[in-house]
Enzyme design. Structure first.
Site, PDB file in Angstrom:
ATOM      1  N   ASP A 171      -2.911   9.813   3.878  1.00 33.13           N
ATOM      2  CA  ASP A 171      -4.774   9.518   3.886  1.00 33.13           C
ATOM      3  C   ASP A 171      -4.696  10.462   5.135  1.00 33.13           C
ATOM      4  O   ASP A 171      -4.961  10.459   5.928  1.00 33.13           O
ATOM      5  CB  ASP A 171      -4.884   8.053   4.656  1.00 33.13           C
ATOM      6  CG  ASP A 171      -5.513   8.152   4.501  1.00 33.13           C
ATOM      7  OD1 ASP A 171      -7.138   7.914   3.653  1.00 33.13           O
ATOM      8  OD2 ASP A 171      -6.073   6.432   5.236  1.00 33.13           O
ATOM      9  N   LYS A 206       0.666  -1.316  -0.265  1.00 29.01           N
ATOM     10  CA  LYS A 206       0.032  -0.136   0.223  1.00 29.01           C
ATOM     11  C   LYS A 206       0.907   1.019  -0.312  1.00 29.01           C
ATOM     12  O   LYS A 206       1.345   1.285   0.820  1.00 29.01           O
ATOM     13  CB  LYS A 206      -0.545  -0.033   0.761  1.00 29.01           C
ATOM     14  CG  LYS A 206      -1.851   1.532   1.681  1.00 29.01           C
ATOM     15  CD  LYS A 206      -2.708   1.074   2.911  1.00 29.01           C
ATOM     16  CE  LYS A 206      -3.764   2.251   3.199  1.00 29.01           C
ATOM     17  NZ  LYS A 206      -4.172   1.918   4.558  1.00 29.01           N
ATOM     18  N   ASP A 220     -12.526   6.719   4.065  1.00 31.26           N
ATOM     19  CA  ASP A 220     -11.766   6.680   4.434  1.00 31.26           C
ATOM     20  C   ASP A 220     -10.813   5.061   4.701  1.00 31.26           C
ATOM     21  O   ASP A 220      -9.968   4.897   4.964  1.00 31.26           O
ATOM     22  CB  ASP A 220     -11.396   6.574   5.763  1.00 31.26           C
ATOM     23  CG  ASP A 220     -10.518   6.940   6.734  1.00 31.26           C
ATOM     24  OD1 ASP A 220      -8.789   7.164   6.021  1.00 31.26           O
ATOM     25  OD2 ASP A 220     -10.505   7.347   7.721  1.00 31.26           O
ATOM     26  N   GLU A 228      -9.383   3.543   1.882  1.00 29.65           N
ATOM     27  CA  GLU A 228      -9.245   3.533   0.802  1.00 29.65           C
ATOM     28  C   GLU A 228      -7.926   2.892   0.321  1.00 29.65           C
ATOM     29  O   GLU A 228      -7.193   2.107  -0.690  1.00 29.65           O
ATOM     30  CB  GLU A 228      -8.131   4.742   0.058  1.00 29.65           C
ATOM     31  CG  GLU A 228      -6.959   4.924   0.687  1.00 29.65           C
ATOM     32  CD  GLU A 228      -6.839   4.719   2.011  1.00 29.65           C
ATOM     33  OE1 GLU A 228      -7.900   4.761   2.961  1.00 29.65           O
ATOM     34  OE2 GLU A 228      -5.880   4.463   2.976  1.00 29.65           O
ATOM     35  N   LYS A 241     -11.093  12.429   8.219  1.00 30.26           N
ATOM     36  CA  LYS A 241     -10.898  11.590   9.090  1.00 30.26           C
ATOM     37  C   LYS A 241     -10.717  12.857  10.545  1.00 30.26           C
ATOM     38  O   LYS A 241      -9.779  14.103  10.610  1.00 30.26           O
ATOM     39  CB  LYS A 241      -8.812  11.521   9.170  1.00 30.26           C
ATOM     40  CG  LYS A 241      -8.559  10.088   8.042  1.00 30.26           C
ATOM     41  CD  LYS A 241      -6.727   9.803   8.721  1.00 30.26           C
ATOM     42  CE  LYS A 241      -7.173   8.414   7.879  1.00 30.26           C
ATOM     43  NZ  LYS A 241      -7.243   7.280   8.119  1.00 30.26           N
ATOM     44  N   ARG A 295      -8.095  -0.186   0.559  1.00 26.07           N
ATOM     45  CA  ARG A 295      -8.326  -2.208   0.250  1.00 26.07           C
ATOM     46  C   ARG A 295      -8.253  -1.695  -1.304  1.00 26.07           C
ATOM     47  O   ARG A 295      -8.474  -2.663  -2.650  1.00 26.07           O
ATOM     48  CB  ARG A 295      -9.422  -2.623   0.844  1.00 26.07           C
ATOM     49  CG  ARG A 295     -10.595  -1.110   1.122  1.00 26.07           C
ATOM     50  CD  ARG A 295     -11.522  -1.713   2.296  1.00 26.07           C
ATOM     51  NE  ARG A 295     -11.239  -1.327   3.708  1.00 26.07           N
ATOM     52  CZ  ARG A 295     -11.678  -1.653   4.986  1.00 26.07           C
ATOM     53  NH1 ARG A 295     -12.500  -2.485   4.661  1.00 26.07           N
ATOM     54  NH2 ARG A 295     -11.212  -1.513   5.738  1.00 26.07           N
TER      55      ARG A 295
END
Ligand code: BES
Ligand code: MN
Ligand code: ZN
Length: 495
Positions: free
Chosen positions: A266, A261, A343, A345, A273, A347
């Protein structure tokens, strides 16, 4: 750090600091303290009797001008209980000595060598890992306090070929792990997807790995709808990093796919978040950095096995162009996904990267990802969560982790959890709720591995250490690199 063997007898050795370790309750009768001259051991015995020296793990006792030796200082490091001692502990002792001495402005130390070549490997690793600090951006750097020279004091016996090879091996592993730590530590403004890919290219070019970097048009052309959905909210163009290691004499299979990943930041996207601790999300590319570290090692140690690393790199940002909760996207595999939370993201980018790794011909897949907060609730910062349907492959990873001295633990996957990430309108939903969050996230990713053996490592907890340890600075850990290298070495050796 220069690491070299020294041959003179311990009693003759001249150095600013000699290091030896002893066990709890064992006085100077066990551990490398055993190799010290009798006069020195008598001194240690006195300290033990008076209660000043216990041998508890990582206890540091510094003696000046010790009896029986010509060294300026003797550092005795506690090794803890004899029956708990192993190579992982020895690695930590080396790091402890390095950190203790450099904090006292010493730049050189000698280690009392006691035994096999495999000791040499972990000593080199421990010293190099212990000497690491995430201080690149401090104008007053701790770096001035680093150790320049580590002598491995063999005390007479000449260093054999095996010892030299072990030293080289330890250096390569630790330097790659520190490379991964540097990448993870880099803030998102200097580790955009473009800059991340450039780091990969530079490393690959230096070490003779094949490297290919795809941009947004190519990613789109591959129909990576899940990856592109995450990437579309950012001004920074995404990059798909592909590294290939193809030893000429390796059999055609297995081809191991290492998928990492690579979210360089993020924010959570539209499902944003909370701002508290959001800065930590610069580390959301740790899985990708781990895979680059592994590739860096195998380019040098050259195990006889084919490996392809695939790292989807993008930011996850909120914007007028960002993907939304409720959107339905079509992944490269053709499976459709309803977005319930932008959030989740990781996967999504992994889904397409795994599909791509399969298309490239990988016959076994391992992904590493800072995938869920849930895994940190389950296992803390100490242990990586391991997931997969294929028991043989999960066990291979766990075995390699044990050998590499990294803590990993298998968590279950089970058909019954599938319910949790069903969507009423698409093939899958991208979240399965809070309960069992690490498991449903892992299983979602696994849906895209098809029938290829696959293992997922959730390193959200282990990527970073919030506390300073005696043997390690706080900050990025590089956890996972050694395990995956060991796994590949085991495969190459037909184990
Ligand atoms: N990158 C995060 C997971 C994470 C959390 C990594 C803490 C490191 C430390 C991931 O993309 C994420 O946001 N996961 C969500 C999933 C949820 C929305 C289903 C999470 O864990 O909260
Ligand atoms: Mn996220
Ligand atoms: Zn993330």
């Amino acid at each position: 750090m220069k690491i070299q063997f020294r041959q003179e007898p311990l009693a003759e050795l001249q150095t600013p600091a000699l290091v030896a370790y002893g066990f709890e309750g064992a006085g100077s009768s066990q551990g490398s303290v055993e190799r010290l001259p009798a006069a020195t051991r008598a001194l240690l015995q006195e300290l033990q009797t008076s209660g000043e020296l216990s041998g508890k793990a990582f206890e540091c006792t510094l003696l000046h001008r010790p009896a029986g030796l010509k060294v300026e200082r003797l550092l005795v490091v506690g090794a803890g209980k004899r029956d708990k001692f192993n190579l992982a502990q020895l690695r930590c002792l080396a790091g402890t000595a390095v950190r203790f001495l450099r904090a006292r402005s010493l730049h050189e130390l000698a280690w009392t060598l006691d035994g096999a070549a495999e000791d040499v490997e972990v000593l080199a690793e421990g010293a190099l890992l212990g000497d690491y600090d995430a201080d690149r951006y401090r104008t007053e750097r701790n770096g001035e306090r680093r150790i320049d020279t580590l002598w491995l004091a063999a005390g007479g016996a000449p260093a054999g070929e095996a010892a030299n090879a072990a030293l080289e091996c330890g250096r390569i592993l630790a330097e790659a792990q520190n490379f991964t730590r540097d990448l993870v530590n880099e803030p998102a403004n200097s580790m955009t997807p473009t800059l991340f890919a450039r780091q990969a290219q530079e490393m690959a070019g230096r070490l003779g790995l094949e490297c290919q970097v795809l941009g947004p048009e190519e990613i789109q052309a591959l129909k990576m709808g899940a990856f592109m959905a995450v990437a579309q909210g950012s001004e920074e163009p995404p990059r798909l990093i592909v590294l290939r290691y193809t030893p000429p004499d390796a059999p055609p299979a297995p081809v191991v796919g290492l998928v990492g990943k690579g979210i360089t930041f993020d924010t959570g996207g539209i499902s944003i978040k909370p701002s508290e601790n959001m800065h930590e999300m610069k580390t959301d590319m740790a899985g990708g950095a781990t895979m680059l570290g592994v590739m860096r090692v195998i380019a040098q140690l050259k195990p006889c096995v084919r490996v392809i690393a695939v790292v989807p790199a993008t930011e996850n940002m909120p914007s007028g162009k960002a993907y939304r909760p409720g959107d339905v996207i079509t992944s490269m595999s053709g499976k459709t996904i309803e977005i319930l939370n932008t959030d989740a993201e990781g996967r999504l980018v992994l889904a397409d990267a795994l599909a791509y790794a399969r298309q490239l011909g990988c016959t076994a897949l391992i992904d590493a990802a800072t995938l869920t907060g849930a895994v940190t609730i389950a296992l803390g910062n100490i242990t990586t969560g391991v997931f997969g349907w294929n028991k043989e492959w999960v066990n291979r990873v766990l075995e390699a982790a044990g050998q590499a001295g990294e803590k990993m633990w298998a968590l279950p996957v089970d058909e019954d959890y599938r319910e949790l990430y069903k969507s009423p309108i698409a093939d899958l939903a991208n979240t399965g709720g809070r309960y069992g969050g690490a498991i449903t996230a892992a299983m979602f990713v696994g849906e895209f591995a098809g029938d290829t053996p696959w293992v997922h490592l959730d390193i959200a907890g282990t990527r970073w250490s919030n506390e300073e340890k005696p043997y390690r600075a706080k900050g990025p850990t590089g956890h996972g690199v050694r395990t995956l290298v060991r796994l590949l070495q085991n495969l190459a050796a037909g184990k």
